[in-house]
Enzyme design. Structure first.
Site, PDB file in Angstrom:
ATOM      1  N   GLY A  11       0.836  -1.141  -0.040  1.00 37.50           N
ATOM      2  CA  GLY A  11       0.050  -0.071  -0.105  1.00 37.50           C
ATOM      3  C   GLY A  11       0.829   1.232  -0.171  1.00 37.50           C
ATOM      4  CG  ASP A 139      -1.325  -1.494   8.426  1.00 40.47           C
ATOM      5  OD1 ASP A 139      -2.337  -0.728   8.659  1.00 40.47           O
ATOM      6  OD2 ASP A 139      -1.507  -2.369   7.684  1.00 40.47           O
ATOM      7  N   GLY A 184      -6.251  -0.089   9.759  1.00 38.17           N
ATOM      8  CA  GLY A 184      -5.524  -1.192  10.455  1.00 38.17           C
ATOM      9  C   GLY A 184      -6.285  -2.387  10.680  1.00 38.17           C
ATOM     10  CD  GLN A 294      -7.210   6.040   8.188  1.00 35.06           C
ATOM     11  OE1 GLN A 294      -6.901   5.680   9.237  1.00 35.06           O
ATOM     12  NE2 GLN A 294      -8.103   5.879   7.251  1.00 35.06           N
TER      13      GLN A 294
END
Lengths: 399, 399
Positions: A11, A139, A184, A294
């Protein structure tokens, strides 16, 4: 003298291009390295010989790249096979064709698996190509490293945005339960960052992490008690919260039907929980999913994070000359003032492992302890000055 | 010599407290004004005699207030009756009790209705209390003024975030349709701001405004054609898009059932359209609702907007000494370099009117013209330096 190949994987984040800028900057300076290749779309660029030469990027472009969110080279989510199949042959072909002696792979868990497999493959055929992993994930769930580049910036965005939502939801006299959903799926590191604005009195009232089994009745009791006291309740939840049987709250359709609500629900955990709060407690609700911003809010990054991400990229290049099957780790120094140093660790000890959020930092299943604030606050500190064009940050795009 | 009362009303924005800071700063300096009262929760504070004294705010606190999103005093969505009922009596009681000679009301359309009614009421009973309106709305839909405080900051957030989402969604090779939902039920001003990053090549591919009847088949054709060309399609839509019969896309449940999709859909227009794209065209989709951060992202405000919001507040106080039933308007000067001056207009000409987005600035129903870029770009320009505490912006909260 050989060439270096760099790839980005998994990501996108707001800091992954800072690591790329670090790799390019250091590789251009290193006398052992001639050409710096970038692989388009992660490992796919190596598989399909889709490479770009990065040496031509100017210092100005590299400074823009450092602050550009996303993944400049493109990314992929492709895992290599455990057995050495024709994909490995294709990779070897590209590596030989372009005389690649060094590979830096910037990514998260799956990418470290690729680094592990690739380095083992080259060793198994005694081919001289060193492979080094550079950590990257919002994460923050890679083991051995104190934290991961990308986490600090995402955390800063989450913390700031939560404080602003707290101000926004406080303006009306009438009550409302606002539930904010944070990225997450399995690790609550980013959700825990919603706690950070509590130091200025602007944290959420309740925080639910994926590490603790979510109990709907306890949640409703928590919300109800706070609503009766304050009327305005701000809740932060991880997108991955699930009950003791592993059922995600984001897919409550069957459960809620069984509960007699009669809704078929799409959407995330926050939207679903809002519906349930409305039904069971009768309160006004609002669901907010922080979503993509985010991980891509380049306008709100942590200077600490961007600087560290770049350092990791630089260190990877220096390490690649004499090492393979390694992974760049950030080790927090044992001093009063926050600082880190970088170390190499064995990639096979990193791949396919997940660092869970410490359960002892979760209080009563709905709050986060001060230990986490001490851990995370330094990671979100510092602001990066951006270049603006007509009011919008100027970012670098691949041509 | 009398006292001044200031109230905030309607939805919070990132600039409404800058207007409040302007009012307080100027009122503290004005020899005609003794005490500056703030009304808690809009008109409700006047109705219930829930006032706070604002004179004690220090210069430092006022500088924090200027950069704090939300609505420091709290807000309300309460309309006064057309006939002079007991609410007017209650208001008069509070006004008399606290010797209030001047009222500044910061708000949008509904708030200007309150200013209109209140000023007419005081005139009707020949009571010496001047009432002035200060514009505020991210929707930018007040008439007579060139634009509204709050719009520039929300627009800057939308523009920047769209550019970042564009970078984020470009990273994978595989195709995806990403639909971003932007605030503005009836006016597309904020949605149009998604066009601004096109100047750095990072605008959305398609933009749908509430001012044009939304046609589902045309939309699907637009998306399909672009997907076949680029595989990655970024669409910006207003939350308020609706078909020619006025049916909102955010409530498609019945329509989609009739269409045979069999879904009961909650959530917004973007989520619904994503479902339809997936069903009809078979493409991967992702819905992103920009949600509350659009109007409360104090970390990403326009300096132009914050400065102008403050000026409007200051001007309102100066005007209140000798005027009533007026509204502060920003008039764009006819010069090459962007500048504005402030004027008073008759409040009765503003209340309950809506400034629509010019239809001639909408191209083919799915794009925005350069005229809008020229209009809006100056409004989002400039960045505001914030004070940070441990990585999070420091905001001022009412005690």
């Amino acid at each position: 003298m050989g060439n270096l190949l760099v790839a980005q994987s998994g990501g996108p984040t707001a800091a992954i291009n800072a690591s790329l800028a670090g790799v390019i900057t250091m590789a251009k300076q290193n006398i052992n390295i001639e050409i710096v290749y970038g692989s388009r779309y992660g490992i796919n660029g190596v598989l399909n010989d889709n490479l770009v030469v990065l040496n031509e990027l100017t210092d100005y472009e590299l400074s823009l790249l450092e602050k550009t969110p996303g993944a400049y080279l493109g990314s992929a989510r492709h895992l290599l096979s455990k057995v050495y199949d024709e994909e490995y042959e294709k990779i070897l072909e590209t590596v030989k064709k372009h005389n690649i002696s060094y590979i830096c792979f910037i990514g998260g868990n799956d990418s470290m698996d690729t680094v592990s497999k690739l380095s083992a493959y080259f060793e198994s055929i005694s081919y001289p190509c060193n492979v080094i992993g550079v950590p990257k994930t919002v994460d923050n769930d890679l083991v051995l490293t104190d934290h991961c580049p990308g986490f600090g910036s995402a955390g800063k965005y989450v913390a700031s945005t939560l404080s602003e939502i707290k101000l926004d939801t406080a303006v009306y006299e009438k009550g409302r339960v606002t539930i904010v959903e944070i990225m997450g799926r399995d690790a609550g590191w980013l959700t825990a960052c919603s706690k950070l604005p509590s130091i200025i009195g602007l944290g959420p009232d309740l925080i639910y992490m994926p590490e603790v089994a979510f109990d709907l009745d306890t949640f409703l009791n928590d919300v109800d008690a706070l609503y009766k006291k304050n009327k305005k309740v701000l809740v932060a939840i991880s997108e991955g919260i699930r009950d003791k049987d592993g059922n995600y709250m984001m897919a409550l359709s069957t459960a809620s039907k069984a509960d007699g609500f009669g809704h078929t629900q799409l959407g995330g955990a926050a939207a679903n929980l809002c519906e349930i709060v409305k039904e069971r407690l009768g309160y006004n609700t609002r669901a907010v999913e922080l979503s993509l911003p985010q991980r891509c809010a380049g306008h709100m990054v942590s200077k600490t994070d961007i600087d560290e991400a770049k350092r990791c990229g630089e260190f990877a290049v220096m390490s690649a000359i004499d090492n393979t099957a390694k992974f760049v780790c950030m080790i927090r120094d044992d001093s009063k003032k926050y600082s880190i140093h970088l170390e190499l660790k064995n990639i096979h000890e990193v791949a396919n492992k997940v660092k869970p959020f410490p359960k002892e930092w979760i209080i009563n299943g709905n709050d986060i302890s001060e230990e986490f604030i001490n851990y995370a606050a330094p990671l979100i500190e510092g602001e990066v000055e951006l270049e603006y064009k007509l009011g919008v940050p100027n970012y670098l795009r691949i041509k």
